[in-house]
Design an enzyme around this catalytic site. Structure first.
Site, PDB file in Angstrom:
ATOM      1  N   HIS A 134       0.813  -1.219   0.000  1.00 10.89           N
ATOM      2  CA  HIS A 134       0.000   0.000   0.000  1.00 10.89           C
ATOM      3  C   HIS A 134       0.845   1.268   0.000  1.00 10.89           C
ATOM      4  O   HIS A 134       0.380   2.329  -0.390  1.00 10.89           O
ATOM      5  CB  HIS A 134      -1.011  -0.037   1.145  1.00 10.89           C
ATOM      6  CG  HIS A 134      -2.119  -0.990   0.852  1.00 10.89           C
ATOM      7  ND1 HIS A 134      -2.155  -2.264   1.364  1.00 10.89           N
ATOM      8  CD2 HIS A 134      -3.183  -0.885   0.027  1.00 10.89           C
ATOM      9  CE1 HIS A 134      -3.216  -2.886   0.877  1.00 10.89           C
ATOM     10  NE2 HIS A 134      -3.858  -2.080   0.066  1.00 10.89           N
ATOM     11  N   GLU A 376     -11.245 -11.655  -3.737  1.00 12.14           N
ATOM     12  CA  GLU A 376      -9.783 -11.561  -3.585  1.00 12.14           C
ATOM     13  C   GLU A 376      -9.239 -12.658  -2.689  1.00 12.14           C
ATOM     14  O   GLU A 376      -8.040 -12.766  -2.481  1.00 12.14           O
ATOM     15  CB  GLU A 376      -9.380 -10.174  -3.070  1.00 12.14           C
ATOM     16  CG  GLU A 376     -10.112  -9.703  -1.825  1.00 12.14           C
ATOM     17  CD  GLU A 376      -9.765  -8.262  -1.442  1.00 12.14           C
ATOM     18  OE1 GLU A 376      -8.809  -7.696  -1.964  1.00 12.14           O
ATOM     19  OE2 GLU A 376     -10.474  -7.714  -0.576  1.00 12.14           O
ATOM     20  N   ASP A 400      -4.646  -9.002  -3.777  1.00 13.98           N
ATOM     21  CA  ASP A 400      -4.780 -10.028  -2.751  1.00 13.98           C
ATOM     22  C   ASP A 400      -5.046 -11.393  -3.366  1.00 13.98           C
ATOM     23  O   ASP A 400      -4.556 -12.405  -2.868  1.00 13.98           O
ATOM     24  CB  ASP A 400      -5.892  -9.656  -1.766  1.00 13.98           C
ATOM     25  CG  ASP A 400      -5.409  -8.637  -0.761  1.00 13.98           C
ATOM     26  OD1 ASP A 400      -4.341  -8.872  -0.172  1.00 13.98           O
ATOM     27  OD2 ASP A 400      -6.067  -7.604  -0.593  1.00 13.98           O
ATOM     28  N   CYS A 447      -9.715  -5.163 -10.599  1.00 15.49           N
ATOM     29  CA  CYS A 447      -9.162  -4.125  -9.746  1.00 15.49           C
ATOM     30  C   CYS A 447      -7.737  -4.552  -9.378  1.00 15.49           C
ATOM     31  O   CYS A 447      -7.318  -5.653  -9.665  1.00 15.49           O
ATOM     32  CB  CYS A 447     -10.055  -4.085  -8.514  1.00 15.49           C
ATOM     33  SG  CYS A 447     -10.060  -2.550  -7.676  1.00 15.49           S
TER      34      CYS A 447
HETATM   35  C1  PEP Z   1      -6.696  -5.792  -4.234  1.00 16.55           C
HETATM   36  O1  PEP Z   1      -6.481  -6.563  -3.311  1.00 16.55           O
HETATM   37  O2  PEP Z   1      -6.443  -6.044  -5.427  1.00 16.55           O
HETATM   38  C2  PEP Z   1      -7.306  -4.459  -3.979  1.00 16.55           C
HETATM   39  C3  PEP Z   1      -7.681  -3.699  -4.959  1.00 16.55           C
HETATM   40  O3  PEP Z   1      -7.409  -4.038  -2.696  1.00 16.55           O
HETATM   41  P1  PEP Z   1      -6.174  -3.601  -1.785  1.00 16.55           P
HETATM   42  O4  PEP Z   1      -4.989  -3.387  -2.683  1.00 16.55           O
HETATM   43  O5  PEP Z   1      -6.600  -2.368  -1.088  1.00 16.55           O
HETATM   44  O6  PEP Z   1      -5.998  -4.763  -0.851  1.00 16.55           O
HETATM   45 MG    MG Z   2      -7.338  -6.300  -1.391  1.00 16.08          MG
END
Ligand code: PEP
Ligand code: MG
Length: 465
Positions: A134, A376, A400, A447
């Protein structure tokens, strides 16, 4: 140390002896000489101190006499105290960089990055880290070039060096020759020209030459990200990570504060739909004001929806705030890390109960608000057809999903090469998710960072995502 001793009146003889021993240690000539030698060797004073303190700590720890061995903790404490003074941590300094600065560190948490961000922060280089950590995601959204997992970083970079940080290739050049500087100046101009050229494409619809249209969304975490999403031509906000604004605070934001924040996001989004994800903390994002258990595997532990369901009051407050904000713009609610039908049922029940409360109080909200889940966790995939009965849409969280499917920590540099979106199992799993969603006519979006890589996009679109 003297000040502390003077302020603490009525200390015992023993305590006095300990303080005197500390002062004697710090006055020791060979300690000073060792630190000075390292500073002369162009280490920063802070790093030199730390290295020398660790040397002493190791020597004391190795002693057979238990009394002497335990003195290693005193040395550590003294070291920390001096380090705090050197870094101005005790003086409430605001850590403003007075000129263009590149941050070089072993690691940096997303919270630290938020705290330290400022216009003069021009680049970040870390010895640790993973591509989808992150911290990296946040650096991207702040448009700060970042290079991670750099070996031998502290042997090659010194305070006040001139650095080039190339976030595209992952190269870092300490004190580069003039040819390299010139080459990078040239590349910078070229990149700017290429970006200018792409501006012409920005407002065209995202449709392939054979007529398949793609919805292009953006992920946001901070209000300022919306400007970037608009600047680069996103047509909706596919993921708003609400935990980011939670991270910088001293306590959970109140319902009113959240309504205000989400409403502002919706207003700034000017008609774009916004998918608001309930907070996903734990893993690598820890709230300073929440007591976490000591976990060996935080990514497999008290994280995300698990934590939200355990903190029901906090969770309900957020759901209520999102519902209330939905009166001010096109909103969807997204729940992260769903692993079982039971979790979905509990979440849907909470939403329905909160809706009833709002109805009773005649508070406005979007009654048809769409509910979605992040797929995920691999366990969700074989039961996805049944999960879809409860929800309106799916976001595939590739960050994830890949980490859990491949058993590769998304933040671990040692295994970064194995974090592969094109691993056959990742492709097959995404394909399975896409076909189930298409069969049940539930909208889906891909995503996570894998969706930002050109080759992967061709593949996902080819699958029918
Ligand atoms: C992911 O896990 O791909 C996602 C978009 O959420 P995060 O990166 O916040 O875990
Ligand atoms: Mg995630």
């Amino acid at each position: 140390i003297r000040q502390v001793a003077e302020q603490a009146r009525g200390i015992s003889k023993q305590e006095k002896a300990i303080i005197e021993a500390h002062l004697m240690f710090l006055a020791d000539k060979s300690l000073k000489a060792k630190i000075s030698a390292k500073i002369n060797d162009r280490l920063s004073a802070e790093y030199a101190l730390k290295q020398v303190i660790f040397e002493y700590v190791d020597i004391f720890k190795a002693m057979d006499d238990p009394y002497l061995s335990e003195r290693s903790a005193d040395i550590m404490d003294m070291g920390r105290r001096v380090l705090g003074n050197l870094m101005g941590i005790n003086e409430d300094s605001d850590q403003a960089f007075t000129r263009d600065t590149i941050l070089v560190a072993s690691d940096l948490s997303p919270v630290d990055l938020l705290a330290i961000r400022q216009p003069n922060l021009k680049g970040i280089v870390l010895a640790k880290g993973g591509r989808t950590s992150h911290t990296v995601i946040m650096a991207k959204s702040l448009e700060i070039p970042i290079v991670i997992g750099v070996e031998g970083l502290f042997h090659n970079v010194r305070a006040n060096d001139y650095l080039i940080v190339d976030g595209v290739s992952g190269f870092v050049y300490p004190n580069p020759k003039s040819e390299i500087r010139e080459e990078y100046d040239r590349r910078r101009q070229e990149t700017n020209r290429a970006l200018k050229k792409m501006e012409g494409l920005r407002d065209l619809p995202a449709v392939t030459s054979d007529g398949f249209s793609v919805r292009l969304g953006a992920n946001i975490g901070l209000l300022s990200d919306i400007m970037l999403a608009q600047q680069y031509g996103a047509d909706h906000i596919g993921l708003y990570r609400t935990e980011f604004p939670f991270l910088l605070r001293k306590s959970f934001p109140t319902e009113e504060e959240q309504v205000d924040l989400y409403t502002r996001v919706l207003e700034k989004s000017r008609g774009m739909s916004v998918t608001i994800r309930t907070f996903d903390v734990g893993g690598d994002k820890f709230l300073s004001y929440l007591d976490y258990p000591k976990e060996d595997n935080p990514f497999l532990g008290w994280r995300s929806i698990r934590l939200s369901l355990d903190l029901e009051d906090v969770f309900r407050t957020q759901i209520r705030a999102i519902l209330r904000a939905s009166a001010y713009g096109k909103t969807k609610i997204l729940f992260p890390m769903i692993t079982s039908i039971d979790e979905i049922r509990r979440v849907v029940k909470l939403v329905n109960e909160e809706k009833e409360i709002l109805d009773k109080n005649a508070v406005k909200y979007d009654r048809d608000i769409a509910l979605g889940i992040m797929v995920e966790v691999p366990a969700a995939v074989p039961i996805l057809d049944r999960m879809l009965r409860y929800v309106d849409f799916v976001n595939v969280g590739t960050n994830d999903l890949m980490q859990y499917l491949l058993a590769v920590d998304r933040n671990n540099k040692k295994v970064a090469a194995r974090f592969d979106a094109l691993h056959p199992s990742v492709i097959a799993t995404v394909d399975q998710i896409v076909s189930v969603c298409n069969r049940f006519e539930k909208p889906l979006c891909i995503c996570g960072e894998a969706a930002a890589v050109k080759e992967n996009i061709f593949l996902f679109v080819g699958m029918g995502a």
